[in-house]
Write a protein that holds these residues in place. Structure first.
Motif, PDB file in Angstrom:
ATOM      1  N   ARG A   6      -6.834  -3.623   4.854  1.00 12.01           N
ATOM      2  CA  ARG A   6      -6.247  -4.045   3.575  1.00 12.01           C
ATOM      3  C   ARG A   6      -5.237  -3.016   3.070  1.00 12.01           C
ATOM      4  NH1 ARG A   6      -9.382  -1.424  -0.536  1.00 12.01           N
ATOM      5  NH2 ARG A   6     -11.243  -0.454   0.365  1.00 12.01           N
ATOM      6  N   ARG A   9      -2.001  -3.417   5.206  1.00 14.80           N
ATOM      7  CA  ARG A   9      -1.222  -4.602   4.826  1.00 14.80           C
ATOM      8  C   ARG A   9      -0.493  -4.382   3.503  1.00 14.80           C
ATOM      9  NH1 ARG A   9      -5.752  -8.821   6.871  1.00 14.80           N
ATOM     10  NH2 ARG A   9      -4.869  -9.261   8.922  1.00 14.80           N
ATOM     11  N   CYS A  10      -1.165  -3.753   2.572  1.00 18.34           N
ATOM     12  CA  CYS A  10      -0.512  -3.460   1.286  1.00 18.34           C
ATOM     13  C   CYS A  10       0.654  -2.496   1.487  1.00 18.34           C
ATOM     14  CB  CYS A  10      -1.519  -2.863   0.307  1.00 18.34           C
ATOM     15  SG  CYS A  10      -2.726  -4.070  -0.315  1.00 18.34           S
ATOM     16  N   SER A  13       3.647  -4.288   3.107  1.00 21.82           N
ATOM     17  CA  SER A  13       4.331  -5.200   2.197  1.00 21.82           C
ATOM     18  C   SER A  13       5.224  -4.438   1.219  1.00 21.82           C
ATOM     19  CB  SER A  13       3.304  -6.038   1.431  1.00 21.82           C
ATOM     20  OG  SER A  13       3.955  -6.987   0.610  1.00 21.82           O
ATOM     21  N   LEU A  27       1.364 -10.771  -1.364  1.00 22.53           N
ATOM     22  CA  LEU A  27      -0.039 -10.579  -0.988  1.00 22.53           C
ATOM     23  C   LEU A  27      -0.996 -11.435  -1.809  1.00 22.53           C
ATOM     24  CD1 LEU A  27       0.081  -6.696  -0.665  1.00 22.53           C
ATOM     25  CD2 LEU A  27      -0.172  -8.314   1.236  1.00 22.53           C
ATOM     26  N   SER A  71       2.984  -0.511  11.602  1.00 21.74           N
ATOM     27  CA  SER A  71       3.548  -1.794  12.058  1.00 21.74           C
ATOM     28  C   SER A  71       3.073  -2.106  13.468  1.00 21.74           C
ATOM     29  CB  SER A  71       5.079  -1.733  12.029  1.00 21.74           C
ATOM     30  OG  SER A  71       5.556  -1.525  10.723  1.00 21.74           O
ATOM     31  N   LEU A  74      -0.604  -3.203  13.490  1.00 16.06           N
ATOM     32  CA  LEU A  74      -0.793  -4.574  13.022  1.00 16.06           C
ATOM     33  C   LEU A  74      -0.326  -5.576  14.079  1.00 16.06           C
ATOM     34  CD1 LEU A  74      -2.040  -5.420  10.347  1.00 16.06           C
ATOM     35  CD2 LEU A  74       0.243  -6.026   9.543  1.00 16.06           C
TER      36      LEU A  74
END
Length: 290
Positions: A6, A9-10, A13, A27, A71, A74
């Protein structure tokens, strides 16, 4: 506590938008919650990821360095999920196939493997020639996943058999044998001949039964190529699958049909009864329809 998905991802973004409100909208969370996630990530990493003012957001040197690896991580996770889904559907993995030579001569092995590879190119297929009587044990022990054999063959519990090609037996004769003067050979004409046995001896035994004699066995050398080599040297005959005559020519060997009702032969696939591998099950399904 380590950095969690999490947090990554934050971070990605915000790094993409360089704007907390737009990143929060992407998100689906509130801007204050996103700010807390970034602050927590920075605390866990021990570095500042962003330079923030009232009017702008920019990556720090640490943030630039972390961006590349985050990156990539992910992307790897996404590919991992895709590959897991492919494997679950039987579209990724590895199958090891054992075969006896006559399966190659019949063409059925080639047809099945090529068809499966065309449909599922990401499944690796390994092949190895096996001794037919060992097929069941190799399957149970996990050394192979599927075997192509000529029944009947003794199998252990937990193994299933499925016919994939029907064939018939013929006789291979030395070129200088008087029997080559006949266009077809009756079983009775083979009385008194010495036989070289292939791995599958049922054809020879059936010819003897029909001709009312006990075959005189000269030897059982192994593969069909070994059998034909013995026949080519003169003195011995062999009962072999018809498909062999259609693709293998050996100097000193001639083939003749056996008169009367065809002596049946089959190619079958043998596999574990409770197979769990999706790729193996997909191959078996395709083979049964080919």
């Amino acid at each position: 506590m380590p950095v969690e998905l999490r947090h990554v991802r934050c971070f990605l973004s915000v790094a993409r938008h360089l704007h907390f409100t737009r990143a929060a909208d992407e998100l689906g969370i509130a801007p204050p919650a996103l700010t807390r996630q970034i602050q927590e990530a920075e605390r866990l990493l021990g570095v500042r990821l962003f330079q923030r003012t009232k009017r702008s957001v920019a990556l720090t040197a640490a943030g630039e360095a972390y961006l590349v690896e985050a990156s990539s991580a992910l992307d790897h996770l996404a590919r991992g999920a895709e590959r897991a889904a492919l494997a679950e559907r039987g579209e990724l993995g590895r199958i090891v196939i054992g075969y006896v030579g006559s399966a190659v001569y019949s063409g059925v092995l080639q047809t099945h493997v090529r068809g499966f590879r065309a449909r599922y190119p990401q499944v690796a297929i390994g092949i190895r020639e096996i001794v037919m009587r060992e097929a069941g044990a190799l399957l149970i022990d996990g050394h192979i996943d599927i075997a192509y054999v000529r029944p009947p063959v003794p199998y252990p519990d937990g193994v299933e058999v499925r016919t994939v090609r029907r064939d018939a037996f013929i006789v291979a004769l030395p070129a200088d044998s008087p029997l080559t003067q006949s266009e077809t050979i009756t079983p009775a004409q083979l009385r008194g001949q010495s036989f070289v046995l292939p791995e599958q001896e049922s054809g020879t035994l059936e010819v003897g039964r029909r001709g009312r004699f006990e075959p005189q066995i000269a030897g059982q050398p192994g593969t069909l190529s070994d059998v034909l080599a013995h026949v080519s040297l003169g003195g011995d005959v062999a009962v072999v699958p018809r498909s062999l005559a259609q693709c293998v020519t050996v100097p000193g060997v001639e083939y003749r049909e056996i008169a009367g009702k065809p002596v049946p032969s089959e190619v079958a696939v043998v596999y574990r009864r409770f197979e769990k591998g999706a790729a193996v099950k997909g191959f078996l399904e395709m083979a049964s329809k080919a």
